[in-house]
Design a protein around this motif. Structure first.
Motif, mmCIF file in Angstrom:
data_model
loop_
_atom_site.group_PDB
_atom_site.id
_atom_site.type_symbol
_atom_site.label_atom_id
_atom_site.label_comp_id
_atom_site.label_asym_id
_atom_site.label_seq_id
_atom_site.Cartn_x
_atom_site.Cartn_y
_atom_site.Cartn_z
ATOM 1 N N ALA A 10 0.836 -1.215 0.000
ATOM 2 C CA ALA A 10 0.000 0.000 0.000
ATOM 3 C C ALA A 10 0.863 1.254 0.000
ATOM 4 C CB ALA A 10 -0.931 -0.009 1.207
ATOM 5 N N GLN A 11 1.992 1.194 0.666
ATOM 6 C CA GLN A 11 2.895 2.368 0.699
ATOM 7 C C GLN A 11 3.586 2.595 -0.649
ATOM 8 O OE1 GLN A 11 5.417 1.433 4.038
ATOM 9 N NE2 GLN A 11 3.900 2.092 5.553
ATOM 10 N N ARG A 12 3.804 1.485 -1.378
ATOM 11 C CA ARG A 12 4.569 1.595 -2.636
ATOM 12 C C ARG A 12 3.684 1.833 -3.866
ATOM 13 N NH1 ARG A 12 7.257 -3.793 -2.924
ATOM 14 N NH2 ARG A 12 8.150 -3.006 -4.868
ATOM 15 N N ILE A 13 2.391 1.444 -3.766
ATOM 16 C CA ILE A 13 1.502 1.583 -4.929
ATOM 17 C C ILE A 13 0.915 2.979 -4.967
ATOM 18 C CG2 ILE A 13 -0.684 0.824 -5.972
ATOM 19 C CD1 ILE A 13 -0.145 -1.944 -4.694
ATOM 20 N N SER A 14 1.011 3.586 -6.131
ATOM 21 C CA SER A 14 0.291 4.857 -6.323
ATOM 22 C C SER A 14 -0.227 4.860 -7.750
ATOM 23 C CB SER A 14 1.226 6.042 -6.101
ATOM 24 O OG SER A 14 2.213 6.037 -7.110
ATOM 25 N N HIS A 15 -1.382 5.452 -7.936
ATOM 26 C CA HIS A 15 -1.952 5.488 -9.283
ATOM 27 C C HIS A 15 -2.894 6.668 -9.388
ATOM 28 C CE1 HIS A 15 -3.809 4.294 -13.023
ATOM 29 N NE2 HIS A 15 -2.952 3.298 -13.127
ATOM 30 N N SER A 16 -2.815 7.357 -10.492
ATOM 31 C CA SER A 16 -3.611 8.582 -10.654
ATOM 32 C C SER A 16 -5.118 8.315 -10.657
ATOM 33 C CB SER A 16 -3.214 9.289 -11.956
ATOM 34 O OG SER A 16 -3.408 8.399 -13.048
ATOM 35 N N ALA A 17 -5.514 7.068 -10.953
ATOM 36 C CA ALA A 17 -6.952 6.761 -10.997
ATOM 37 C C ALA A 17 -7.574 6.703 -9.606
ATOM 38 C CB ALA A 17 -7.170 5.418 -11.695
ATOM 39 N N PHE A 18 -6.732 6.664 -8.551
ATOM 40 C CA PHE A 18 -7.259 6.496 -7.206
ATOM 41 C C PHE A 18 -6.917 7.671 -6.305
ATOM 42 C CE2 PHE A 18 -6.370 2.338 -9.056
ATOM 43 C CZ PHE A 18 -7.652 1.823 -9.072
ATOM 44 N N GLU A 19 -7.864 7.973 -5.445
ATOM 45 C CA GLU A 19 -7.656 9.051 -4.470
ATOM 46 C C GLU A 19 -6.638 8.604 -3.422
ATOM 47 O OE1 GLU A 19 -10.461 10.900 -1.081
ATOM 48 O OE2 GLU A 19 -11.427 10.735 -3.045
ATOM 49 N N LYS A 20 -6.797 7.346 -2.971
ATOM 50 C CA LYS A 20 -5.803 6.805 -2.033
ATOM 51 C C LYS A 20 -5.835 5.287 -2.074
ATOM 52 C CE LYS A 20 -8.958 7.241 1.923
ATOM 53 N NZ LYS A 20 -9.172 7.659 3.274
ATOM 54 N N ILE A 21 -4.715 4.688 -1.659
ATOM 55 C CA ILE A 21 -4.603 3.233 -1.548
ATOM 56 C C ILE A 21 -4.067 2.949 -0.148
ATOM 57 C CG2 ILE A 21 -3.331 1.199 -2.364
ATOM 58 C CD1 ILE A 21 -3.560 2.407 -5.209
ATOM 59 N N VAL A 22 -4.813 2.149 0.640
ATOM 60 C CA VAL A 22 -4.434 1.938 2.040
ATOM 61 C C VAL A 22 -4.438 0.448 2.382
ATOM 62 C CG1 VAL A 22 -5.402 4.169 2.768
ATOM 63 C CG2 VAL A 22 -6.823 2.118 2.889
ATOM 64 N N ALA A 23 -3.715 0.093 3.438
ATOM 65 C CA ALA A 23 -3.748 -1.278 3.953
ATOM 66 C C ALA A 23 -4.851 -1.380 4.988
ATOM 67 C CB ALA A 23 -2.404 -1.620 4.586
ATOM 68 N N ASP A 24 -5.583 -2.503 4.952
ATOM 69 C CA ASP A 24 -6.641 -2.747 5.927
ATOM 70 C C ASP A 24 -6.552 -4.225 6.303
ATOM 71 O OD1 ASP A 24 -8.886 -3.010 7.449
ATOM 72 O OD2 ASP A 24 -10.299 -2.222 5.968
ATOM 73 N N GLY A 25 -5.817 -4.521 7.365
ATOM 74 C CA GLY A 25 -5.563 -5.914 7.719
ATOM 75 C C GLY A 25 -4.756 -6.580 6.610
ATOM 76 N N ALA A 26 -5.279 -7.703 6.096
ATOM 77 C CA ALA A 26 -4.578 -8.449 5.034
ATOM 78 C C ALA A 26 -4.955 -7.941 3.639
ATOM 79 C CB ALA A 26 -4.897 -9.926 5.155
ATOM 80 N N TYR A 27 -5.676 -6.823 3.567
ATOM 81 C CA TYR A 27 -6.172 -6.308 2.280
ATOM 82 C C TYR A 27 -5.517 -4.981 1.911
ATOM 83 C CZ TYR A 27 -9.911 -9.771 2.498
ATOM 84 O OH TYR A 27 -10.617 -10.945 2.534
ATOM 85 N N ILE A 28 -5.389 -4.761 0.585
ATOM 86 C CA ILE A 28 -5.026 -3.435 0.080
ATOM 87 C C ILE A 28 -6.323 -2.856 -0.491
ATOM 88 C CG2 ILE A 28 -3.575 -2.109 -1.510
ATOM 89 C CD1 ILE A 28 -1.831 -4.691 -1.748
ATOM 90 N N ASN A 29 -6.752 -1.722 0.028
ATOM 91 C CA ASN A 29 -8.017 -1.123 -0.401
ATOM 92 C C ASN A 29 -7.778 0.136 -1.229
ATOM 93 O OD1 ASN A 29 -9.154 -3.133 1.048
ATOM 94 N ND2 ASN A 29 -10.117 -1.841 2.601
ATOM 95 N N ALA A 30 -8.514 0.229 -2.330
ATOM 96 C CA ALA A 30 -8.371 1.386 -3.222
ATOM 97 C C ALA A 30 -9.641 2.233 -3.185
ATOM 98 C CB ALA A 30 -8.093 0.910 -4.646
ATOM 99 N N PHE A 31 -9.450 3.549 -3.117
ATOM 100 C CA PHE A 31 -10.569 4.515 -3.129
ATOM 101 C C PHE A 31 -10.506 5.305 -4.437
ATOM 102 C CE2 PHE A 31 -9.799 3.476 1.215
ATOM 103 C CZ PHE A 31 -10.976 3.679 1.938
ATOM 104 N N PHE A 32 -11.616 5.319 -5.174
ATOM 105 C CA PHE A 32 -11.655 6.100 -6.417
ATOM 106 C C PHE A 32 -11.725 7.598 -6.111
ATOM 107 C CE2 PHE A 32 -14.305 2.512 -8.613
ATOM 108 C CZ PHE A 32 -13.176 1.717 -8.674
ATOM 109 N N HIS A 33 -11.345 8.414 -7.116
ATOM 110 C CA HIS A 33 -11.634 9.852 -7.066
ATOM 111 C C HIS A 33 -13.115 9.999 -7.406
ATOM 112 C CE1 HIS A 33 -7.531 11.280 -6.792
ATOM 113 N NE2 HIS A 33 -7.173 10.514 -7.802
#
Length: 561
Positions: free
Chosen positions: A62-85
C-alpha cells in the motif's frame, strides 16, 4: 471495469511476477463496507511466495503503490483497499452514458460472427404452457445479450411438427372432428381430439393401427394426410404467434422437425461412410461407450428415424447455411444426455464446429412444489397467465393512476414484464415456483419495481424539463453508490454472456433500482444549486441503463406508471 484493470496493473508492477495480471484481477473484490473503499485485493495468495504475513505484505505494498486513478490506496488488515476519485469517476461515467445512450455497455468481441440459438420449440396442436416459458424467455434474452456483445444472432424455433402423434390426430379428427370448432379454438379442440383418441384407443386398440397407417401416408406424401397436417400446423402457429407477440419474441427460422425429413438420409450416409454405424437388435446406432455414454440411436429396426437423427441433420444444415461461431440449444435439463451424445457424435464425424455447440439447460417451473404435467392436469396455460397478469396491472393502474395515458399499453408492458422478470431473476438452473401474486408485487425483487423506478426517473426529468449544460462530478455517498453501480453495467453484460445467465442482469437491475431509490429519498435532486445539472444527468444515466437492462431481458420500460 477500467478501474479494476488499473488497480491490478498497479499491483502487478510491485509484486515482480509473483502473480500474473489475470490472477490478480480474479482475486480483486468489493469491500464489504462502504468506508473500506471501492476495490480490495487480499494478500493471502502472496504470503507463501513472499514468506511474510498477509497484513505485513498489505502494509508494504500500500505504501509503494500509487496510481492517478485512485484518491488513495491503504492497507486494511490483510487487504489493500483502493478509493476512487469520486468526482472524477462520476463525471466520467455520466458523460460516457450521456454520449453513448443505450449503446452504453456495448461490446465488440463478437466481431459480427453468427450465433445460432435454438429455443422455445413448442409442439404443434398442443397448448403453449408455462413449461414453455423458460426456454422462450431465456433464449430471447440470450439473443439480445449476444447482439449487445457484437454477435449476429439466428433465432430458431425448432417446432415439434412431426411424429406418430399426427397419425393419431388425423384419425381423431376424421372420427370426431368438427372443422368450425377447430377454426374457432384450434389448440383446445385439437388437444381434446388427441386426448379422446387415447381414451378410445384403450377400448378399441385397432385405432392405433389406423393411426400408424395415417402417419405412414403422411410420410409417403399422401395429399389428404398432408393437407390435414398443414392445416393443424397453420392453426397452431396462429395461436402461438399471439403469445409470441405478447412476449415480444420473434424468430429468423421456423424450420421444425418436418423440415429435415428429406435431409436425414444424407446424415445416415455420412455416418456409414465414416464407419460410425453399428447394428444393435436390428437398429442402427453410434457406439459412444468410450465416452461412458449409451449408444446414440440413429434408425429403428423398422427404418424410422429419431430425434438424434434430426438434431445431427439440423446441426449440419445450420453450419452449412449460417457458418455459426457458436450454437446454443436452450432446452430443459432432462435433455442433457441427448445433447452430449449428439455433440460427441458430431466430433466423431470430424466436425470441429461441434466444440462450439452448447446445451443451455434450465430448471423446471413448479406448481405447489411439483413439476407441471399435462397428463395429471397440472398444466397452466401461458396465454391465460399473461392475460391475468395484464388484468392485475390494469387494476393497479386504475387504483394508483387512473389518469394515465396509454393505460392498456402500459398494463401490457407491466403485466408481461412481471411474468418474464419473475422467471429471469432466478439463476437458470433453479426451479421456479409459479406464483402470479409474487410476480406482480411492486416492491422487492420484481419487474414492476424496476419499471416503476425507471418511470420515477423519467418523471423527475420531465419536471426539470431535461438537463442542460456542463456535468460536474458528484461525491455525496448516495450518488456515489449509484455511480459505482452504473460503472458495473458493461461487466455484467459480459458476464451474463459468458455464463449464459440473464439472471445476472435481472439481479443487477434490482440493485441499481434500490440504489437509485435510496438516492431519491436522501437527496433533493431538483434543488436549484451548482450541482443540479449533474444530479439530473445522473438521473438520466440511471434511466438509460434501467431501460437498456430491461430491453436485454425482453421487457419494456414505461415512462409513466
Amino acid at each position: 471495469m477500467k478501474n479494476l484493470a488499473e488497480f491490478a496493473e498497479a499491483i502487478e508492477e510491485k509484486i515482480e511476477g509473483k502473480l500474473n495480471l489475470n490472477e490478480i484481477q480474479q482475486l480483486i473484490e468489493k469491500p464489504k463496507f462502504e468506508e473500506q473503499g471501492d476495490l480490495a485485493f487480499p494478500c493471502f495468495a502472496l504470503a507463501k511466495m513472499m514468506r511474510k504475513a498477509p497484513p505485513k505484505i498489505a502494509q508494504e505494498l500500500a505504501q509503494r503503490i500509487s496510481h492517478s486513478a485512485f484518491e488513495k490506496i491503504v492497507a486494511d488488515g490483510a487487504y489493500i483497499n483502493a478509493f476512487f476519485h469520486k468526482k472524477v469517476e462520476s463525471k466520467a461515467v455520466i458523460e460516457e452514458i450521456k454520449m453513448k445512450g443505450n449503446a452504453y455497455g456495448q461490446h465488440e468481441f463478437g466481431k459480427k460472427k453468427n450465433i445460432v440459438i435454438d429455443f422455445s420449440s413448442p409442439n404443434i396442436a398442443k397448448p403453449f404452457s408455462m413449461g414453455h416459458l423458460r426456454s422462450t424467455v431465456i433464449g430471447n434474452s440470450l439473443a439480445k445479450i449476444a447482439e449487445k456483445c457484437g454477435y449476429q444472432t439466428v433465432k430458431i424455433n425448432h417446432l415439434g411438427d412431426w411424429g406418430t402423434q399426427f397419425g393419431k390426430l388425423i384419425v381423431a379428427y376424421k372420427h370426431w372432428g368438427d372443422e368450425d370448432a377447430v377454426q374457432k379454438q384450434p389448440i383446445k379442440e385439437l388437444l381434446g381430439l388427441y386426448v379422446k383418441f387415447h381414451q378410445e384407443a384403450e377400448k378399441h386398440p385397432t385405432l392405433n393401427d389406423e393411426a400408424r397407417s395415417w402417419f405412414k401416408k403422411l410420410e409417403d406424401g399422401d395429399d389428404e394426410a398432408n393437407q390435414l397436417w398443414m392445416w393443424f400446423k397453420d392453426e397452431s402457429l396462429q395461436e402461438f404467434n399471439k403469445i409470441y407477440q405478447l412476449l415480444g419474441v420473434s424468430f429468423d427460422s421456423l424450420n421444425g422437425e418436418a423440415f429435415y425429413n428429406d435431409k436425414m438420409q444424407h446424415t445416415i450416409a455420412l455416418l456409414a461412410e465414416k464407419n460410425l454405424l453399428s447394428a444393435s437388435e436390428g437398429a442402427e446406432v453410434v457406439d459412444l461407450s468410450e465416452e461412458g455414454m449409451p449408444p446414440l440411436l440413429i434408425r429403428k429396426s423398422d427404418g424410422a428415424t429419431l430425434y438424434a437423427t434430426r438434431d445431427l441433420t439440423a446441426a449440419l444444415y445450420r453450419q452449412e447455411n449460417y457458418q455459426f461461431a457458436k450454437a446454443l440449444y436452450v432446452v430443459g435439463q432432462e435433455q442433457t444426455l441427448h445433447f452430449k451424445q449428439v455433440f460427441y457424435t458430431l466430433k466423431k464425424m470430424g466436425f470441429s464446429f461441434a466444440e462450439e455447440m452448447e446445451h443451455i439447460p434450465f430448471g423446471f417451473i413448479l406448481k405447489n412444489g411439483k413439476k407441471m404435467s399435462t397428463r395429471k392436469g397440472g398444466l397452466v396455460l401461458l396465454e391465460k397467465v399473461l392475460q391475468e397478469a395484464i388484468q392485475l396491472a390494469e387494476q393497479n393502474i386504475e387504483e394508483k393512476n387512473p389518469q394515465l395515458k396509454d393505460k392498456q399499453q402500459v398494463a401490457e408492458m407491466v403485466g408481461v414484464g412481471a411474468v418474464i422478470f419473475h422467471d429471469l431473476r432466478n439463476e437458470r438452473m433453479t426451479n421456479v415456483e409459479f406464483s402470479l401474486q409474487d410476480m406482480l408485487r411492486f416492491e422487492g425483487a420484481t419487474g414492476p419495481y424496476v419499471q416503476y423506478t425507471h418511470a420515477r426517473a423519467c418523471s423527475i426529468l420531465r419536471k426539470a424539463g431535461g438537463h442542460h449544460g456542463e456535468v460536474e462530478g458528484l461525491d455525496d455517498p448516495f450518488s456515489w453508490q449509484v455511480v459505482k453501480r452504473l460503472l458495473e453495467f458493461p461487466d455484467i453484460i459480459e458476464k451474463s454472456f459468458h455464463y449464459n445467465e440473464p439472471s445476472a442482469i435481472a439481479k443487477y437491475l434490482i440493485e441499481l433500482a434500490q440504489d437509485f431509490n435510496k438516492y431519491y429519498s436522501q437527496v433533493k435532486i431538483l434543488q436549484e444549486d451548482a450541482e443540479l445539472n449533474s444530479r439530473l444527468a445522473l438521473v438520466s444515466s440511471t434511466a438509460i441503463v434501467l431501460k437498456e437492462g430491461l430491453r436485454l431481458l425482453g421487457i419494456g420500460a414505461p415512462e409513466q406508471m
